[in-house]
Scaffold this active site. Structure first.
Site, short mmCIF file in Angstrom:
data_model
loop_
_atom_site.label_atom_id
_atom_site.label_comp_id
_atom_site.label_asym_id
_atom_site.label_seq_id
_atom_site.Cartn_x
_atom_site.Cartn_y
_atom_site.Cartn_z
N HIS A 1 163.41 27.05 105.29
CA HIS A 1 163.61 25.91 104.40
C HIS A 1 162.29 25.69 103.66
O HIS A 1 161.25 25.47 104.29
CB HIS A 1 163.99 24.65 105.18
CG HIS A 1 164.14 23.44 104.29
ND1 HIS A 1 164.99 23.41 103.22
CD2 HIS A 1 163.52 22.23 104.31
CE1 HIS A 1 164.91 22.24 102.62
NE2 HIS A 1 164.02 21.50 103.26
N ASP B 1 160.25 23.52 101.23
CA ASP B 1 159.87 22.36 100.43
C ASP B 1 158.76 22.80 99.48
O ASP B 1 157.71 23.28 99.91
CB ASP B 1 159.35 21.23 101.33
CG ASP B 1 160.42 20.68 102.24
OD1 ASP B 1 161.42 20.16 101.72
OD2 ASP B 1 160.26 20.79 103.48
N ASP C 1 169.15 19.77 103.28
CA ASP C 1 168.25 18.66 103.58
C ASP C 1 168.34 17.48 102.63
O ASP C 1 167.44 16.65 102.58
CB ASP C 1 166.80 19.17 103.60
CG ASP C 1 165.91 18.35 104.53
OD1 ASP C 1 166.45 17.61 105.36
OD2 ASP C 1 164.68 18.45 104.42
N HIS D 1 164.67 16.17 97.44
CA HIS D 1 164.82 14.91 98.16
C HIS D 1 163.49 14.19 98.35
O HIS D 1 163.39 12.98 98.13
CB HIS D 1 165.50 15.16 99.51
CG HIS D 1 164.90 16.28 100.30
ND1 HIS D 1 165.11 17.60 99.98
CD2 HIS D 1 164.09 16.29 101.37
CE1 HIS D 1 164.46 18.37 100.83
NE2 HIS D 1 163.82 17.60 101.69
#
Length: 671
Positions: free
Chosen positions: A11, A13, A123, A334
């Site tokens: 994942h 970010d 997410d 997000h």
């Protein structure tokens, strides 16, 4: 025997407590390591690259020489990419942004000649009820999500998700997150000690014997030894059969081995098993307002103008438009749009949105100039062209900014009739900052910068009218503006009164009264860098009794009330706990009522110098209902005013306390 589908992934970010610059450097070493292991061992893969093509874009900025080997692995289905451009938020950003995100992500995947046909949303802080529609319109039939689900929404972690439009996608939830099987031991004996608890949780809500096992985490490296370890476990136990898999393979197995999946329609905002941070919907309002301004300007003004110009023979700058959207989407993740970041990252999020607006405004100005050159003047004066991008004829009051050295000016329509206008604000403007020829001048050329409200009638649908600015000429009508000590704004439809510092709105059509409207309430915030959280014992302070001054401005097209508040409040959480009002908030409220429509415009400016607090604006509706409606991307949604979760979360020991905070796009209503 349960079949366990190993999904190896990371994942990624792009920013959070670290910046995108930090992320790109880490990405360089991560991707090099991933490619190395995949090339050295053909049995490894597939590997899910987080469902967002921006990761590839970022990597090639620091390692352009690796494109060919990367493309080979993607075409072989050993690295799975897309379908999104970025892992966008689905509740705060607009529908057009979400659609473009998927459109540009798919376009990127076409360049790489492969993609993962899964709506992978690992997410997002909650899930939009319209996600099935977004995916189905792009031919994607499956979704994988994490945050927002619990069994009170739908009993199993696999279900058919239906949007309001009737679109359906088969959906799988990662009930314990994308990192539930991170850092697995490569030793079978050690792995057999930790895997049973993980697999029991993964299977707890499963509809069939097909179980997902996501192996990876935030910016975590490729755990290349795990597949071989699981092969060894297959030989020594019979409870589970482990397979290297992909989400597509999982859904194929689910279809083949189960039937009668439950159906669900609605959004997913539950915080029973995972935090959804509903307090972020109103944090960092500066970023959210800037994003809304960019989204609306590009989609509702710039792109319609470019389409008109293209039909008239001017070039359409598609790549420039795509780059503006990409800049915005890099701020839509997000954490990014939620403001859940370090201050440095928030400044970068804001800068990208400002960059996008600058480019959009420049495109708009240049295309307006090119279009204006092709419009023949029929009157004297400088052309002022007003476009109507709506598909119907209308009258409008249009805000425009004029620069003039003259003390007076007149604006006429294409028949030579003077048009009415109202001066909203004025300031001095150094024209060397605007006109290139003046940039090297040794003297300053000062003009008036006038923001005016122009009355523009009979604007054709998807068309324009030309008006003319005549500088130095009388306006052609009286332009009085009076500041009076009156306490009422009123037109044909609405009446607003201020009495002892409190506002009352009356709808003259129904004679409905709304007392104490637009009351300011300051309360505490015990949250973290993620979101708002109410203090256990809050001390609420209202604006009642703290109005310092108000003025009534009477003008030609719109009347206004200007209110100035000085509200004593605590300086921080400690002072609020001790009930010490040892600081002040200054607030200015401008209430404007046009003469020609039932519309009250409210503009509030807060000079925020205190900490650990939240300011609310109360709008009492006098309507008592069980539900309310709000707009979401592409449609309305019905929500409970008092969610059932509020009664059960303590007994069920939820991960995060539910709140009655909801996202919206532009409206909330009850009836």
């Amino acid at each position: 025997m349960k079949t366990v589908h190993l999904i190896q992934h990371t994942h990624w970010d792009r920013e959070w407590y670290f910046t995108e610059n930090d992320s790109k450097i880490v990405l360089y070493y991560f991707m090099n390591d991933l490619i190395k292991h995949l090339e050295e061992d053909p049995s490894l893969g597939p590997f899910v690259l987080d469902g967002q093509t921006v990761v590839l874009e970022d990597y090639l900025q620091v390692a352009p020489e690796r494109r060919d080997c990367l493309q080979k692995l993607i075409k072989q289905d050993r690295i799975l990419i897309g379908p999104w451009y970025t892992q966008t938020d689905f509740l705060v950003v607009g529908a057009e942004s979400i659609t473009r995100n998927l459109l540009l992500g798919k376009a990127d995947c076409d360049q790489w000649e492969n993609y993962m046909p899964i709506g992978y949303v690992p997410d997002s802080f909650g899930q939009s009820s319209q996600l099935p529609m977004f995916l189905q319109e792009f031919g994607i039939n499956h979704a994988v999500v994490w945050r927002g689900w619990c069994e009170h929404d739908v009993a199993s972690s696999e279900f058919i998700w239906k949007s309001q439009s009737g679109h359906r996608v088969t959906t799988a939830v990662l009930p314990w997150g994308y990192g539930c099987a991170k850092w697995l031991p490569d030793n079978p004996e050690k792995a057999s000690a930790v895997l049973p608890a993980i697999l029991e949780k993964q299977a707890r809500f499963a509809h069939s014997d097909q179980i997902l096992l996501p192996n990876g985490n935030d910016q975590s490296p490729f755990e290349y030894a795990v597949p071989r370890m699981l092969e060894q476990l297959n030989k020594v136990q019979n409870d589970y059969y482990f397979v290297k898999s992909s989400f597509s393979a999982f859904f194929d197995a689910l279809q083949a081995n189960s039937s009668g999946l439950p159906e669900f329609e609605g959004e997913l905002l539950s915080s029973k098993y995972m935090r959804v941070h509903r307090g972020i919907f109103s944090t960092r309002v500066d970023i959210k307002l800037l994003n809304a301004q960019l989204e609306q300007f590009v989609s509702q003004q710039l792109e319609p103008l470019l389409a008109i110009n293209w039909r008239l023979g001017l070039p359409y700058p598609q790549t420039a438009i795509d780059n503006i959207w990409r800049k915005a989407m890099q701020s839509h993740a997000h954490d990014s749009i939620g403001g859940c970041n370090s201050d440095r990252v928030n400044s970068m999020v804001k800068a990208r949105l400002k960059d996008g607006l600058e480019s959009a405004n420049q495109l708009f100005d240049l295309n307006m100039k090119m279009l204006a050159r092709g419009i023949e003047a029929t009157q004297e004066g400088k052309k002022v062209i007003i476009f109507n991008s709506l598909p119907h004829k209308r009258d409008a009051q249009v805000r425009i900014t004029l620069y003039t050295p003259e003390k007076q000016f007149c604006i006429k329509d294409d028949a030579g009739r003077p048009c009415r206008w109202q001066l909203i604000r004025e300031e001095k403007q150094d024209m060397s900052l605007i006109v290139q020829e003046l940039a090297n001048s040794t003297t300053t050329t000062w003009y008036r910068k006038c923001e005016i409200l122009l009355e523009a009638k009979d604007l054709p649908s998807c068309g324009y009218r030309t008006f003319y600015l005549l500088e130095g000429e009388n306006a052609g009508f009286d332009t009085p503006t009076y500041i009076q000590a009156e306490n009422i704004l009123e037109n044909e439809w609405l009446k607003l009164e201020i009495h002892q510092g409190q506002l009352t709105l009356t709808d003259k059509r129904s004679q409905q009264h709304y007392p104490n409207i637009l009351r300011l309430i300051d309360g505490g915030d015990a949250g973290d860098n993620y979101n708002y959280s109410p203090p256990e014992n809050d001390w609420l302070i209202s604006s009642d009794g703290h109005l310092e001054q108000f003025d009534c401005i009477r003008a030609l097209l719109m009347d206004s009330l200007m209110l100035n508040w000085l509200i004593p409040v605590p300086q921080n959480a400690m002072a609020r706990q001790e009930k010490q009002a040892n600081a002040h908030l200054t607030a200015t409220m401008k209430l404007s009522l046009p003469h020609d429509k039932a519309w009250l415009d409210v503009e509030i400016t807060i000079n925020n110098t205190v900490e650990d607090h939240r300011i609310q604006v109360e709008i009492p509706t006098v309507v008592q209902q069980v539900f309310h409606f709000a707009d979401q991307p592409f449609g309305l949604i019905q929500r409970e005013n008092q969610p059932a979760a509020m009664k059960i979360w303590r007994d069920e020991n939820w991960t995060e306390a539910p709140t009655t905070l909801y996202p919206m796009q532009s409206l909330v209503m009850q009836y």
